[in-house]
Structure formats: C-alpha cells, structure tokens
Design a protein around this motif. Structure first.
Motif, mmCIF file in Angstrom:
data_model
loop_
_atom_site.group_PDB
_atom_site.id
_atom_site.type_symbol
_atom_site.label_atom_id
_atom_site.label_comp_id
_atom_site.label_asym_id
_atom_site.label_seq_id
_atom_site.Cartn_x
_atom_site.Cartn_y
_atom_site.Cartn_z
ATOM 1 N N GLU A 1 3.237 -3.138 10.821
ATOM 2 C CA GLU A 1 2.625 -3.340 9.503
ATOM 3 C C GLU A 1 1.267 -4.006 9.618
ATOM 4 O O GLU A 1 0.337 -3.672 8.870
ATOM 5 C CB GLU A 1 3.566 -4.169 8.633
ATOM 6 C CG GLU A 1 4.803 -3.430 8.182
ATOM 7 C CD GLU A 1 5.744 -4.313 7.377
ATOM 8 O OE1 GLU A 1 6.156 -3.903 6.280
ATOM 9 O OE2 GLU A 1 6.058 -5.420 7.843
ATOM 10 N N VAL A 2 1.139 -4.957 10.547
ATOM 11 C CA VAL A 2 -0.147 -5.621 10.736
ATOM 12 C C VAL A 2 -1.201 -4.623 11.194
ATOM 13 O O VAL A 2 -2.322 -4.580 10.661
ATOM 14 C CB VAL A 2 -0.015 -6.769 11.756
ATOM 15 C CG1 VAL A 2 -1.382 -7.353 12.092
ATOM 16 C CG2 VAL A 2 0.889 -7.870 11.219
ATOM 17 N N CYS A 3 -0.862 -3.795 12.178
ATOM 18 C CA CYS A 3 -1.821 -2.813 12.692
ATOM 19 C C CYS A 3 -2.186 -1.780 11.632
ATOM 20 O O CYS A 3 -3.360 -1.395 11.494
ATOM 21 C CB CYS A 3 -1.249 -2.125 13.925
ATOM 22 S SG CYS A 3 -1.010 -3.221 15.347
ATOM 23 N N CYS A 4 -1.190 -1.324 10.868
ATOM 24 C CA CYS A 4 -1.471 -0.362 9.797
ATOM 25 C C CYS A 4 -2.341 -0.977 8.712
ATOM 26 O O CYS A 4 -3.229 -0.313 8.154
ATOM 27 C CB CYS A 4 -0.164 0.143 9.198
ATOM 28 S SG CYS A 4 0.785 1.237 10.284
ATOM 29 N N ALA A 5 -2.101 -2.242 8.411
ATOM 30 C CA ALA A 5 -2.901 -2.919 7.396
ATOM 31 C C ALA A 5 -4.349 -3.063 7.851
ATOM 32 O O ALA A 5 -5.285 -2.929 7.047
ATOM 33 C CB ALA A 5 -2.305 -4.287 7.087
ATOM 34 N N LEU B 1 -2.718 -9.754 6.450
ATOM 35 C CA LEU B 1 -1.528 -10.323 5.822
ATOM 36 C C LEU B 1 -1.730 -10.493 4.319
ATOM 37 O O LEU B 1 -0.831 -10.198 3.520
ATOM 38 C CB LEU B 1 -1.186 -11.667 6.474
ATOM 39 C CG LEU B 1 -0.855 -11.591 7.972
ATOM 40 C CD1 LEU B 1 -0.543 -12.974 8.520
ATOM 41 C CD2 LEU B 1 0.312 -10.652 8.211
ATOM 42 N N ALA B 2 -2.888 -10.955 3.929
ATOM 43 C CA ALA B 2 -3.180 -11.083 2.498
ATOM 44 C C ALA B 2 -3.243 -9.705 1.847
ATOM 45 O O ALA B 2 -2.765 -9.520 0.715
ATOM 46 C CB ALA B 2 -4.495 -11.838 2.294
ATOM 47 N N TRP B 3 -3.810 -8.739 2.550
ATOM 48 C CA TRP B 3 -3.914 -7.382 2.004
ATOM 49 C C TRP B 3 -2.535 -6.776 1.791
ATOM 50 O O TRP B 3 -2.305 -6.055 0.810
ATOM 51 C CB TRP B 3 -4.732 -6.519 2.952
ATOM 52 C CG TRP B 3 -4.982 -5.138 2.458
ATOM 53 C CD1 TRP B 3 -6.013 -4.702 1.680
ATOM 54 C CD2 TRP B 3 -4.157 -3.981 2.713
ATOM 55 N NE1 TRP B 3 -5.887 -3.366 1.423
ATOM 56 C CE2 TRP B 3 -4.767 -2.895 2.045
ATOM 57 C CE3 TRP B 3 -2.992 -3.769 3.430
ATOM 58 C CZ2 TRP B 3 -4.231 -1.607 2.090
ATOM 59 C CZ3 TRP B 3 -2.450 -2.486 3.470
ATOM 60 C CH2 TRP B 3 -3.067 -1.426 2.811
ATOM 61 N N LEU B 4 -1.612 -7.036 2.688
ATOM 62 C CA LEU B 4 -0.257 -6.505 2.541
ATOM 63 C C LEU B 4 0.404 -7.000 1.261
ATOM 64 O O LEU B 4 1.184 -6.267 0.637
ATOM 65 C CB LEU B 4 0.593 -6.919 3.750
ATOM 66 C CG LEU B 4 0.311 -6.179 5.065
ATOM 67 C CD1 LEU B 4 1.037 -6.850 6.219
ATOM 68 C CD2 LEU B 4 0.727 -4.718 4.962
ATOM 69 N N GLN B 5 0.092 -8.209 0.864
ATOM 70 C CA GLN B 5 0.709 -8.775 -0.331
ATOM 71 C C GLN B 5 0.052 -8.282 -1.616
ATOM 72 O O GLN B 5 0.735 -8.067 -2.625
ATOM 73 C CB GLN B 5 0.633 -10.312 -0.267
ATOM 74 C CG GLN B 5 1.383 -10.920 0.901
ATOM 75 C CD GLN B 5 2.879 -10.702 0.818
ATOM 76 O OE1 GLN B 5 3.454 -10.648 -0.276
ATOM 77 N NE2 GLN B 5 3.536 -10.581 1.961
ATOM 78 N N THR B 6 -1.244 -8.092 -1.582
ATOM 79 C CA THR B 6 -1.971 -7.815 -2.827
ATOM 80 C C THR B 6 -2.290 -6.338 -3.043
ATOM 81 O O THR B 6 -2.239 -5.846 -4.173
ATOM 82 C CB THR B 6 -3.290 -8.605 -2.837
ATOM 83 O OG1 THR B 6 -4.081 -8.230 -1.688
ATOM 84 C CG2 THR B 6 -3.009 -10.109 -2.778
ATOM 85 N N GLU B 7 -2.608 -5.611 -1.973
ATOM 86 C CA GLU B 7 -3.109 -4.244 -2.128
ATOM 87 C C GLU B 7 -2.121 -3.154 -1.709
ATOM 88 O O GLU B 7 -2.169 -2.048 -2.234
ATOM 89 C CB GLU B 7 -4.407 -4.074 -1.308
ATOM 90 C CG GLU B 7 -5.504 -5.045 -1.694
ATOM 91 C CD GLU B 7 -5.958 -4.884 -3.122
ATOM 92 O OE1 GLU B 7 -5.884 -3.753 -3.643
ATOM 93 O OE2 GLU B 7 -6.393 -5.885 -3.727
#
Length: 235
Positions: free
Chosen positions: A78-82, A92-98
């Motif tokens: 998930e980190v690499c995809c984000a 990590l912030a993008w995973l939560q908001t976007e």
C-alpha cells in the motif's frame, strides 16, 4: 674507406636511429582533445556517483516510510502504491484522505465499462474489490479499472458455470459479498432453497385450536390444555 663514404653512412644511421626532438612534440590541437576527453570522463564519473547517492537516499526514505506504515498497520504494498498514485512524499496521509475517493472512482468506472458490454458481467463494484485491483495494478489508476472489470467478469462467469443463470442476482450477490465468490454462491443457494424451506415449515406448523374445549393441539393427540395426563404416582 674514404671520408665521404663514412659521412654518408653516419648520416644514414643517424636518420634511422630516432626522430628529431621537434618531430616528437604534440600538436596543440591534439593536446586540447586529450584534455577534453579526460574532463568528460571525470564528469561522467561524478554524474554516476551523484545518481547512485540519490538512489541510495531514495531507498532509505522508502524503508523509513514502510516502517512507519507498519506501525499504522499499512502494508508495504500500500505504501509503494500510494507513492506512485500520489506522487508525494507523504503516502500515509494520502492513504487516509485521498485513497477512498480514488477507489470509488475506480469502482464507478469499472461499472460503467460493464454497462457497455453485450451482457453486463460487472455490475456494481464494491470498494474492497477496487482496492484489490488497485494493489494488483501497483497503484496505476487506468490499469486498476481494467483489472477490476476483468476480475469481476471472471467471477461472474465462474458462478454462472455453476448453474446460476439470473444475471442480476449473481451480480448483486457478488456486490453484497465484496467479490467473495464462495460467500456469493452460499447466498444464491439460500435464495434457491428459501421457497422449499418455507413450504416445509408450513407443513410442519402446529395449529393450536384455542376455541376447542380441551384446547387440543391438532394432530398430536395431547390432553386438556395441550398436555398429556400426568403419570400416576406409585403408592
């Protein structure tokens, strides 16, 4: 041997022995070319070193972000995809908001592509299915949409091959079970057996006649009040 002959031979030998000092000197343009070659080689080595250092620093940043993600129960995938989807250094912030909005967009576009088929084999797509397609596509949006369509169509055909022919029921079962084929099949089987179960319950239903003097339970031959006679106590 005469002096003239000796002088001739000496001059001939001196000419074969070596080259004059003036002939051994390099021309100015040759020296300039050698200097440019050396400078180019040095610049190339510096560029390679800088590139290697940049890759090393990027690798260290990625390791740090993965460790931070593990602390928040976020997988390395998930980190690499984000990182690929967001283009930022704050995955990590993008995973939560976007990411939720992106997954909804993937699901919607996949459903729209299903509508263009001769037979819609996609139907409504859940967010969980969109997430799996996004991970499978390594964070690429367009590829995630295509993967979502292919995966759902494959699941649809797999269930139809089991004998379930109602298109809408199959698609709805897949959606309600977030793309889980086994759970969707269980729901479809339950729907098929529901009329049969209802018929069985209706046949076995006990009808209590409350207006009867003895309030007998029909078909069971119980005594007054629906109970049998009490057993006689032995003296």
């Amino acid at each position: 041997m005469c002096d003239r002959t000796n002088a001739t031979l000496a001059g001939h030998s001196h000419g074969q022995a070596g080259v004059s000092p003036r002939a051994q000197q390099h021309r100015p343009e040759e020296l300039v070319g050698v200097g440019e070659s050396l400078a180019a080689g040095g610049a190339g080595e510096l560029a390679d070193h800088a590139r290697q250092e940049e890759m090393r620093a990027a690798g260290l940043r990625l390791v740090q972000m993965i460790r931070m993600g593990e602390e928040q129960l976020v997988s390395p995938e998930e980190v690499c995809c984000a990182l690929r989807s967001s283009g930022t250094e704050e995955p990590l912030a993008w995973l939560q908001t976007e990411l939720p909005q992106m997954l909804d967009s993937i699901a919607d576009l996949a459903s729209q592509k299903g509508h263009t088929m001769a037979q819609d084999q996609v139907g409504p797509v859940s967010r969980d299915e969109a997430r799996q397609a996004w991970l499978h596509a390594a964070g690429d949006f367009e590829e995630a949409v295509g993967e979502c369509v292919r995966s759902r169509a494959h699941k649809f055909r797999e269930i139809c091959a089991m004998g379930f022919s109602d298109q809408q029921e199959v698609l709805q079962a897949l959606y309600m079970n977030r793309g889980d084929v086994d759970k969707a099949v269980i729901d479809l089987q339950r729907q098929l057996l529901e009329p049969f179960h209802t018929h069985i319950w209706q046949e076995d239903e006990v009808s209590i006649q409350l207006d009867h003097p003895n309030r007998e339970v029909s078909g069971h031959g119980l005594g007054s009040g629906g109970y049998g006679k009490p057993a006689r106590r032995r003296g």
